[in-house]
Every structure is written in structure tokens, then in C-alpha cells.
Design an enzyme around this catalytic site. Structure first.
Site, PDB file in Angstrom:
ATOM      1  N   GLU A 246      12.432  -0.359  -9.955  1.00 25.95           N
ATOM      2  CA  GLU A 246      11.267  -0.668  -9.194  1.00 25.95           C
ATOM      3  C   GLU A 246      11.751  -2.225  -9.118  1.00 25.95           C
ATOM      4  O   GLU A 246      11.717  -3.028 -10.140  1.00 25.95           O
ATOM      5  CB  GLU A 246      10.047  -0.494  -9.766  1.00 25.95           C
ATOM      6  CG  GLU A 246       9.769   1.148  -9.691  1.00 25.95           C
ATOM      7  CD  GLU A 246       9.800   1.598  -8.214  1.00 25.95           C
ATOM      8  OE1 GLU A 246       9.012   0.916  -7.272  1.00 25.95           O
ATOM      9  OE2 GLU A 246      10.428   2.522  -7.953  1.00 25.95           O
TER      10      GLU A 246
ATOM     11  N   CYS B 270       4.739  -8.154  -7.915  1.00 26.87           N
ATOM     12  CA  CYS B 270       5.582  -7.558  -7.017  1.00 26.87           C
ATOM     13  C   CYS B 270       4.607  -7.106  -5.639  1.00 26.87           C
ATOM     14  O   CYS B 270       5.315  -7.298  -4.403  1.00 26.87           O
ATOM     15  CB  CYS B 270       6.168  -6.294  -7.390  1.00 26.87           C
ATOM     16  SG  CYS B 270       5.071  -5.206  -8.205  1.00 26.87           S
TER      17      CYS B 270
END
Ligand code: NDP
Length: 525
Positions: free
Chosen positions: A297, A331
């Protein structure tokens, strides 16, 4: 123990629900968090060992985790693991796997339920560690701990579901069964920005599925990881199941990824490191008996899009909280605001005003919204981007920084071209690029015009456009008329497209499948 903790079987009967966030406007809660901060302050500066196969080892060579609000305050000292120790930890995890893989799923899930219970009891204490170690505000720290507890509760139930009989088609004359078995040794490499939630989430997913783990926390946030490992010890997790290895990713990371005994890697972090791991893991090593799996990720360059039909006040509020929550170090941070030209000036003005009202400073105080960025390197990189931004657009608020901690003002740069560097590259700090779009189609094109694809948000009251965005806005997590941060376990399974990673959807029913392999067993009747 049995009096305090329910067993997995009884716990699993209760449906998963998210931990509610703590209301710090309530004086009792405020006082309790202050007490926890005072307690943790008294525990700062200790030295923590590596834990390899249950053995605790303190090296001569250590590094300090420091408080980014006050860099002369050491949060803790941690051993710099060597390459040899990394290989030893992998061997310890491989040995532990031989027994751990036979432990029934109910028993493995029990460790998660027990650890979740201890984390609930220590919630404010864990919050306090993150307030000191990475400069989280109270609310951000509390969200992080709550998410970690949610992951444990969710993955424990998920493992029990996967351990149940799986639906397959029956035929005459044969008994068929599909079972999910573990993979082996997992290198868990988390980032520092959700230093409790992502670290605990990836680790617990790996071991509840029957794998063993080498947990290498980010070097800016090993103390909160050490607290989690202590909890695993307290609930009696067998030695070797989670080995704790601190040290620089640039020194021991390649060994962790390449060692042929490592079966898979669960990583969350930057695009650069993610790509590097992907490449290394793809290369077969002598003695390696499998294709290494990677769960990666990575970064984001997420957008909040506003059209002329939107509630402009709500949109401006959403833009500001998406951009500046935890100093933009998410993020999912909305680092681009894409606004159609009819309402561009109005929304920009509102964004500027709201940004100017944000409080920045001492995160040990409940009223502080923004703290420091995580370290000096991050500060330098972000300030460089602000300089670049000044030449790529119009600085309308912020831009400054304050010491002695790593404080950077929430910064808004307007009139940025969609192809500008600050509109394309992940800055990972409190810098918002505001981009004018000619209309909704243009806005959608701009939103999709980066190599990332993690989160996105559209503020609009036009149902046709909302339907189009559902089809065309290419992100793993799409939100309407709300901010683009703040995913909840189970509610908003989380993960992104393209250079944002493998879309692993943490906190979903699909997630544990990444940590297992399916075996089909067929017997003739
Ligand atoms: P980094 O990529 O710098 O570091 C992540 C982890 O990788 C750390 O533990 C780091 O260790 C380790 N590492 C560094 N080099 C190597 C290497 N060569 N081999 C193996 N491991 C290595 O990311 P940050 O910690 O700075 O985290 C921020 C990034 O994470 C942002 O890009 C953000 O978007 C992304 N992120 C993505 C999420 C998602 O769900 N998509 C969620 C949260 C963050 P060390 O600290 O010792 O260098």
C-alpha cells in the site's frame, strides 16, 4: 485471564462494531488523557530490545526516536538490528511457523480479542505515546488507537469466518472442502503515519491467519510498536510468532525482503520503497521455493473536487480537514482541491479563511489541531516543495515554519496547473494545491490525471454527475459530499489503485485472503 477475557467463541458471537471516538470536550476524558500524557512522559527515554525468538537483545548501536515537537526529547532508544540479526529473526519466525501453523484459528483469534481488550484498557496511554512520538493531536492519536483495536476485532472475526466451512458446489460421489491455510513467514513493514493502526493491523492479520511475523517498525515510530509488542507478550502470544526488529529500512530492508525463507511481505509506505520491494521480491533467490507475495500500500495524490452545485461551505470545510488533518501526512490526504471556475474564487476564499483559523503548536494540549511534521528530513522536503509551489502557483496562506520542533504552517497554493510538480508528486505535508477546472468534465480529468489512485471526494448536488463519478473517478476509496480521509474498518475497506498500491482493502472481508492460500481437499465417497 479467563475472568477478564471472553473466549473467541463467545466474543465472535457479537457483531463487529467500530470503537467510538473519545469525546475530549468531556472534562473527565480530558483529565484522563492528561494523566496518561504525564505517565508516558515519565516513561520516555527508555531503551528497548530487539525480540528474536523470544530473546531480548540490546545492541551497542542504538538510535533514538525523538519527539518531533521538541526534538531534544528522546522518546526511546532502539537497537539497530544488523543483517545477521535480521536473518536470525527470520529463522526464528520460520521455526515458530512449524508449530504456529497448527494452532487452531479459534485460539489464534483469541490472542487478537485479548490484545484488543488490553488496548481498550490502555487507549489513552497508547494515544499519549503517539502524541509524543509522531506529533499527533489528541483526536488523531485517538483515531489511530481506535482503528488498531478495530483491526484486531475485525480480523479475529474474519479468521473465524474463513476457518468455517466454505461455500463450494457439491457433487455426487465426492466430498469437497476448501480451506484457507497460512503462507509462512511474513515481513511486516509499516509506515510511521498510522504507527499503531497500520502496524497492528498488518501484524495481526498476518499472525491470526497462521503466519509468523518479523515486525520492522518505521524508524520514526518504534516506541508505539514496542507497546503493541508488549501487549502481545502479555496476552501470551507464543515466542517467535512476532519477532520485533528495529533498525533502518535502508540497512536491513533488503535482507528482510530477499531472504528465501520469507514467504511474503506486507508493506505500507512510499511509492519509492514499495516499488523497490516489489522488484526485489520478484527476483527468485537461491533456495526460495515460492513466488513471493507482496501486499503493497503506497502513496496518494488525492483530490477533493467541487462543482458549482455543491454546498460550498461544506466543501471548503472538507477541503481543509482533508488537507491538514495530521499535518497532511496521510496517504488519504486531499492534497489537491479541484474547483470548477464558476465557484473557484468563493471556495478558495473560504478555504483560506478556514485554514487561517487552524491552531498549530503543542499537541499535548487538547485544543491544538496541528502539530509538527514527523522529522527534519520531512520538514526540509516539504519546505522545498513549498518553494517549488511558489513558482508554480500563488501562495495564498502559510508557507512558514517554526522551531524548535518541525512545525510547518498549513499552506495553500492557488492557481496551480494540473501538471505542476506540487499537483503530481506526493508531498506528505500540510501543502494544498488548488486547481481551477473549466467544468465538471475537466475536473474529473484532472482528478484522474496522476499516477496515484487512492482516495477522492466529490462535492456536488448533481445526481447525474455523482453517478458519472462512481464510474469514472478512478480511486480505491471514493467519497461524496464528505472529506476524503477517515476510513473506518469494516465500513470503508481501504486501499488504492495504480501507484497507490495493490488495492489490498485493509479492514475488508477480502484482506485476510492476502495472508492465506486456499487448499481444496477432495475425497471419493
Ligand atoms: P517509507 O516508504 O519511507 O517507509 C515505510 C517503511 O519502509 C518504514 O518502515 C521504512 O523503514 C521501511 N523501509 C525503508 N526503506 C526500505 C527498504 N529499502 N526495504 C524495506 N523497507 C524499507 O514511508 P513512510 O514511513 O515515510 O510513510 C509515508 C508513506 O506511506 C507515504 O507515501 C504514504 O502515502 C504511505 N502510506 C500509504 C498508505 C496506504 O494505505 N496506501 C497508508 C499510510 C501511509 P525506516 O523507517 O527504517 O526507513
Amino acid at each position: 485471564m479467563t475472568q477478564v477475557f471472553e473466549s473467541a467463541t463467545s466474543r465472535a458471537q457479537t457483531p463487529f462494531i467500530n470503537q467510538p471516538f473519545i469525546d475530549f470536550s468531556e472534562p473527565g476524558n480530558r483529565k484522563a488523557q492528561e494523566d496518561a500524557l504525564a505517565q508516558v512522559k515519565g516513561e520516555l527515554g527508555q531503551t528497548y530490545p530487539l525480540i528474536i525468538g523470544g530473546k531480548k537483545i540490546v545492541n551497542d548501536a542504538t538510535f533514538a526516536s525523538v519527539n518531533p515537537s521538541q526534538p531534544d526529547q528522546v522518546v526511546g532508544y532502539f537497537s539497530k538490528a544488523t543483517v545477521e540479526q535480521t536473518n536470525e529473526a527470520i529463522q526464528a519466525a520460520a521455526t515458530a511457523f512449524e508449530t504456529w501453523k497448527h494452532v487452531p484459528a479459534t485460539e489464534r483469534a483469541d490472542y487478537l480479542f485479548k490484545a484488543a481488550e488490553l488496548m481498550r484498557q490502555r487507549r489513552l496511554y497508547l494515544n499519549a505515546w503517539m502524541i509524543y512520538e509522531v506529533g499527533k493531536s489528541w483526536a488523531e492519536a485517538d483515531g489511530d488507537t481506535a482503528e488498531a483495536i478495530d483491526f484486531l476485532e475485525f480480523y479475529a472475526r474474519e479468521m473465524l469466518r474463513l476457518a468455517d466451512e466454505q461455500p463450494i458446489t457439491h457433487i455426487e460421489g465426492e466430498d469437497n472442502q476448501l480451506v484457507y491455510i497460512p503462507l509462512g513467514v511474513c515481513a511486516v513493514i509499516p509506515p510511521w503515519n498510522f504507527p499503531c493502526a497500520i502496524m497492528a493491523g498488518m501484524t495481526s492479520a498476518a499472525f491470526v491467519a497462521g503466519n509468523t511475523v518479523i515486525l520492522k517498525p518505521a524508524s520514526t515510530s518504534p516506541a508505539i510498536a514496542a507497546q503493541f509488542v508488549r501487549i502481545l507478550e502479555e496476552v501470551g502470544l507464543p515466542t517467535g510468532v512476532v519477532d520485533f526488529l528495529t533498525g533502518s529500512g535502508s540497512v536491513i530492508g533488503d535482507t528482510l525482503v530477499q531472504n528465501p525463507q520469507v514467504r511474503f511481505i506486507a508493506f505500507t509506505g512510499s511509492r519509492e520503497v514499495g516499488l523497490h520491494i516489489n522488484e526485489l521480491a520478484a527476483k527468485h533467490q537461491p533456495g526460495q521455493r515460492w513466488l513471493k507475495r507482496t501486499i503493497l500500500e503506497m502513496g496518494g495524490k488525492d483530490a477533493v473536487v467541487v462543482d458549482e452545485t455543491a454546498d460550498l461551505e461544506a466543501a471548503a470545510t472538507g477541503i481543509v480537514s482533508s488537507a491538514f488533518g495530521f499535518q497532511g501526512q496521510k496517504c488519504s490526504a486531499g492534497s489537491r482541491a479541484i474547483i470548477v471556475e464558476q465557484v473557484y474564487d468563493t471556495v478558495l476564499q473560504k478555504v483560506i479563511e478556514k485554514t487561517k483559523h487552524l491552531t498549530m503548536g503543542d499537541v499535548t494540549q487538547p485544543s491544538t489541531y496541528m502539530g509538527p511534521v514527523v522529522d527534519e528530513n520531512a520538514m526540509k522536503k516539504i519546505l522545498d516543495y513549498i518553494e517549488i509551489g511558489k513558482s508554480e502557483g500563488r501562495l495564498v496562506t502559510g508557507g512558514g515554519h517554526h522551531g524548535p520542533g518541525y512545525f510547518i504552517e498549513p499552506t495553500v497554493i492557488a492557481d496551480v496547473s494540473p501538471q505542476a510538480r506540487i499537483a503530481q508528486e506526493e508531498i506528505f505535508g500540510p501543502v494544498l494545491a488548488v486547481i481551477k477546472a473549466k467544468g465538471f468534465d475537466d475536473a474529473l480529468n484532472i482528478a484522474n490525471g496522476t499516477e496515484f489512485g487512492l482516495t477522492g471526494s466529490l462535492y456536488s448536488n448533481d445526481q447525474q454527475r455523482i453517478e458519472r463519478a462512481k464510474e469514472e473517478f478512478h480511486v480505491g476509496n471514493l467519497y461524496f459530499n464528505r472529506k476524503c480521509t477517515g476510513a473506518l474498518v469494516g465500513v470503508h475497506p481501504f486501499g488504492g489503485f495504480n501507484m497507490s498500491g495493490t488495492d489490498s482493502k485493509a479492514g475488508s472481508r477480502d484482506y485476510l485472503l492476502l495472508f492465506t492460500q486456499a487448499k481444496v481437499i477432495s475425497s471419493k465417497k
